[in-house]
Design a protein around this motif. Structure first.
Motif, short mmCIF file in Angstrom:
data_model
loop_
_atom_site.label_atom_id
_atom_site.label_comp_id
_atom_site.label_asym_id
_atom_site.label_seq_id
_atom_site.Cartn_x
_atom_site.Cartn_y
_atom_site.Cartn_z
N PRO A 1 -8.15 19.88 -10.46
CA PRO A 1 -8.06 19.13 -9.21
C PRO A 1 -6.92 18.10 -9.24
CG PRO A 1 -9.74 18.17 -10.58
CD PRO A 1 -9.21 19.36 -11.34
N ILE A 2 -6.80 17.32 -8.13
CA ILE A 2 -5.85 16.21 -8.08
C ILE A 2 -6.61 14.93 -7.76
CG2 ILE A 2 -3.83 17.58 -7.50
CD1 ILE A 2 -4.23 16.92 -4.60
N THR A 3 -6.12 13.81 -8.31
CA THR A 3 -6.82 12.53 -8.16
C THR A 3 -5.85 11.45 -7.72
OG1 THR A 3 -8.30 13.16 -9.97
CG2 THR A 3 -8.33 10.86 -9.29
N PHE A 4 -6.24 10.68 -6.72
CA PHE A 4 -5.48 9.52 -6.24
C PHE A 4 -6.26 8.26 -6.64
CE2 PHE A 4 -5.07 13.09 -3.37
CZ PHE A 4 -3.70 13.22 -3.19
N TYR A 5 -5.52 7.16 -6.88
CA TYR A 5 -6.16 5.89 -7.25
C TYR A 5 -5.73 4.81 -6.28
CZ TYR A 5 -7.59 8.13 -11.56
OH TYR A 5 -8.17 8.98 -12.48
N LEU A 6 -6.70 4.05 -5.82
CA LEU A 6 -6.49 3.06 -4.76
C LEU A 6 -5.41 2.05 -5.12
CD1 LEU A 6 -7.52 1.97 -2.00
CD2 LEU A 6 -9.12 0.55 -3.30
N GLU A 7 -5.40 1.54 -6.34
CA GLU A 7 -4.51 0.45 -6.72
C GLU A 7 -3.25 0.92 -7.45
OE1 GLU A 7 -6.71 -2.47 -8.87
OE2 GLU A 7 -8.26 -2.69 -7.33
N ASP A 8 -3.01 2.21 -7.50
CA ASP A 8 -1.83 2.73 -8.17
C ASP A 8 -1.04 3.58 -7.18
OD1 ASP A 8 0.11 3.80 -9.77
OD2 ASP A 8 -1.24 4.45 -11.37
N GLN A 9 0.03 3.01 -6.60
CA GLN A 9 0.81 3.72 -5.59
C GLN A 9 1.48 4.96 -6.15
OE1 GLN A 9 3.55 1.05 -3.70
NE2 GLN A 9 1.94 -0.10 -2.65
N THR B 1 0.20 7.21 -7.79
CA THR B 1 -0.71 8.36 -7.73
C THR B 1 -1.03 8.77 -6.30
OG1 THR B 1 -2.75 7.00 -7.71
CG2 THR B 1 -1.79 7.53 -9.86
N HIS B 2 -0.40 8.14 -5.32
CA HIS B 2 -0.71 8.46 -3.92
C HIS B 2 -0.04 9.74 -3.45
CE1 HIS B 2 -1.78 3.97 -3.06
NE2 HIS B 2 -2.59 4.55 -3.93
N LYS B 3 0.73 10.38 -4.33
CA LYS B 3 1.32 11.67 -4.00
C LYS B 3 1.32 12.57 -5.23
CE LYS B 3 5.89 9.56 -4.38
NZ LYS B 3 7.14 9.23 -3.67
N ASN C 1 -6.39 14.57 8.58
CA ASN C 1 -5.91 13.27 9.04
C ASN C 1 -5.67 12.29 7.89
OD1 ASN C 1 -6.01 14.09 11.72
ND2 ASN C 1 -8.14 13.46 11.95
N LYS C 2 -6.14 12.64 6.70
CA LYS C 2 -6.00 11.75 5.55
C LYS C 2 -4.81 12.12 4.67
CE LYS C 2 -9.84 10.99 3.33
NZ LYS C 2 -11.16 11.26 2.70
N TYR C 3 -4.14 13.25 4.95
CA TYR C 3 -3.09 13.72 4.06
C TYR C 3 -1.87 14.20 4.86
CZ TYR C 3 -7.06 13.88 0.87
OH TYR C 3 -8.15 13.55 0.14
N THR C 4 -0.71 14.10 4.24
CA THR C 4 0.50 14.74 4.77
C THR C 4 1.00 15.70 3.70
OG1 THR C 4 1.84 12.88 3.97
CG2 THR C 4 1.18 12.85 6.27
N ALA D 1 -4.16 7.88 3.87
CA ALA D 1 -5.26 7.03 4.36
C ALA D 1 -5.93 6.35 3.18
CB ALA D 1 -6.27 7.86 5.16
N VAL D 2 -5.10 5.68 2.37
CA VAL D 2 -5.61 5.01 1.17
C VAL D 2 -6.30 3.71 1.58
CG1 VAL D 2 -5.00 3.98 -1.04
CG2 VAL D 2 -3.80 6.02 -0.23
#
Length: 220
Positions: A16-24, A26-28, A51-54, A76-77
């Motif tokens: 899978p892929i994981t994003f972290y709120l406080e680490d920009q 990881t937002h892509k 609507n949460k992803y591009t 949509a972080v």
């Protein structure tokens, strides 16, 4: 599956892929879709929460024995979206279907979990299996009843980030190089004969690449 259409595995990395709120940083992420087959394929990226992803180029084609990068950015972080697992679904379709009206036939699919976690890289990823209908961006016919439950995600050009362990990176590179080498029987190639791999061997490298992916993403 429709009559006369064979089903084949879909190879995508990572999952899978994981994003972290406080680490920009990881937002892509980038998904790499591989085509180890002797024929071109069309692909289509669908999502349970568009609507949460591009996504860059959520639809296109991959030439035989090639790969393509699909860049995904979380747009949509926010704390409200933390600990929610969305799903991307990669549809692989027949590139040469000739019908009137035209219809792309589904040959295989692969799900990729995407989760936004609070803080910085740490913790486990929850799972959630509910898919919802999404608005279609492009006017393409559906291949079966599953495809009617998804829509095409938006295009947006973004960069790539990955920070895996060096050893597994080397292993991944070896697998990727092997997948891009010519297959036995190819004549129009400058590679020596001993570098022509069998089709079954390439499938093994694709499987190993998937295992390496899980090793990269396994929490320490």
């Amino acid at each position: 599956m429709q009559p006369g259409v064979f089903q084949v595995p879909v190879f995508v990395y990572p999952t899978p892929i994981t994003f972290y709120l406080e680490d920009q940083n990881t937002h892509k992420h980038v998904l790499t879709l591989y085509n180890p087959y002797e024929f071109p394929i069309r692909f289509r990226v669908l999502c349970t929460a568009p609507n949460k992803y591009t996504v860059v180029d959520p639809e296109g084609s991959v030439r035989p024995k090639c790969c393509i990068d699909i860049v995904i950015r979380h747009s949509a972080v926010s704390p409200a979206n933390c600990n929610v697992t969305d799903k991307f679904r990669i549809h692989m379709q027949n590139h040469t279907t000739k019908q009137h009206p035209p219809m792309l036939q589904l040959m295989g699919k692969q799900d990729v979990a995407a989760t936004l976690l609070p803080g910085r890289p740490t913790g486990l990823m929850p799972e959630q299996e509910e898919f919802q209908r999404l608005p279609a961006r492009l006017d393409l016919p559906t291949a079966n009843i599953v495809q009617q439950q998804f829509g095409i995600v938006r295009d947006h050009r973004q960069g790539r980030i990955q920070t895996p362990n060096y050893i597994v990176v080397v292993a991944a590179i070896v697998c990727i190089v092997a997948l891009l080498l010519p297959t036995q029987g190819d004549k129009d190639t400058k590679f020596p004969v001993y570098l022509h791999l069998t089709f079954n061997l390439k499938l093994v490298f694709a499987f190993v690449l998937g295992m390496v992916t899980m090793a990269i993403l396994k929490p320490s």
